[in-house]
Design a protein around this motif. Sequence first.
Motif, PDB file in Angstrom:
ATOM      1  N   THR A  33      -3.104  -7.523   1.181  1.00  0.00           N
ATOM      2  CA  THR A  33      -3.532  -6.460   1.580  1.00  0.00           C
ATOM      3  C   THR A  33      -1.953  -5.635   1.980  1.00  0.00           C
ATOM      4  OG1 THR A  33      -5.351  -7.106   2.893  1.00  0.00           O
ATOM      5  CG2 THR A  33      -4.577  -5.009   3.727  1.00  0.00           C
ATOM      6  N   SER A  34      -0.922  -6.435   2.340  1.00  0.00           N
ATOM      7  CA  SER A  34       0.266  -5.822   2.397  1.00  0.00           C
ATOM      8  C   SER A  34       0.846  -5.235   0.906  1.00  0.00           C
ATOM      9  CB  SER A  34       1.385  -6.611   2.874  1.00  0.00           C
ATOM     10  OG  SER A  34       0.937  -7.262   4.384  1.00  0.00           O
ATOM     11  N   ASN A  37      -0.742  -2.277   0.383  1.00  0.00           N
ATOM     12  CA  ASN A  37      -0.388  -0.980   1.066  1.00  0.00           C
ATOM     13  C   ASN A  37       0.949  -0.540   0.585  1.00  0.00           C
ATOM     14  OD1 ASN A  37      -2.369  -0.793   3.016  1.00  0.00           O
ATOM     15  ND2 ASN A  37      -1.354  -2.415   4.144  1.00  0.00           N
ATOM     16  N   THR A  41       1.315   3.303  -0.606  1.00  0.00           N
ATOM     17  CA  THR A  41       2.268   4.137  -0.138  1.00  0.00           C
ATOM     18  C   THR A  41       3.383   4.708  -1.262  1.00  0.00           C
ATOM     19  OG1 THR A  41       2.234   2.693   1.845  1.00  0.00           O
ATOM     20  CG2 THR A  41       4.383   4.109   1.574  1.00  0.00           C
ATOM     21  N   THR A  60      -3.376   9.879   1.550  1.00  0.00           N
ATOM     22  CA  THR A  60      -3.027   9.237   2.817  1.00  0.00           C
ATOM     23  C   THR A  60      -4.561   8.985   3.921  1.00  0.00           C
ATOM     24  OG1 THR A  60      -0.869  10.352   2.784  1.00  0.00           O
ATOM     25  CG2 THR A  60      -1.811   9.299   4.910  1.00  0.00           C
ATOM     26  N   VAL A  63      -6.670   6.183   2.316  1.00  0.00           N
ATOM     27  CA  VAL A  63      -6.016   4.837   2.613  1.00  0.00           C
ATOM     28  C   VAL A  63      -6.051   4.407   4.019  1.00  0.00           C
ATOM     29  CG1 VAL A  63      -3.628   3.565   2.731  1.00  0.00           C
ATOM     30  CG2 VAL A  63      -4.430   4.849   0.482  1.00  0.00           C
ATOM     31  N   LEU A  67      -8.151   1.199   5.174  1.00  0.00           N
ATOM     32  CA  LEU A  67      -7.639   0.089   5.856  1.00  0.00           C
ATOM     33  C   LEU A  67      -8.241  -0.196   7.357  1.00  0.00           C
ATOM     34  CD1 LEU A  67      -3.727   0.922   5.344  1.00  0.00           C
ATOM     35  CD2 LEU A  67      -4.959  -1.134   4.779  1.00  0.00           C
TER      36      LEU A  67
END
Length: 90
Positions: A33-34, A37, A41, A60, A63, A67
């Motif tokens: 997940t990181s 992300n 980004t 944005t 997303v 999340l």
Amino acid sequence: MSRVLQGIIQGIGFLGAGAIIIRAAEQKVQGLTSAANIWATAGIGIVAGLGPEATAVLATVIVLIILAVIRRILPSSVRPNGAQEGQSPY
């Protein structure tokens, strides 16, 4: 322009790969997940830098919604350190 985008994509790929941790003893993969992300980004930053700010703002918001939904859907056993909903895993 293509060289700049190429450099961004290469750098983000390296950072995303570094965020993924494989724990062989526990047979777990963490950080997906990181890594996603980081990619999201970077994509939003590229879009914002190219000009269409409305698209960057919309991306944005999308997303952030994704999340928030993932946090509620994933069972606590999958979350980092077994954190419960509403708790920070750190």
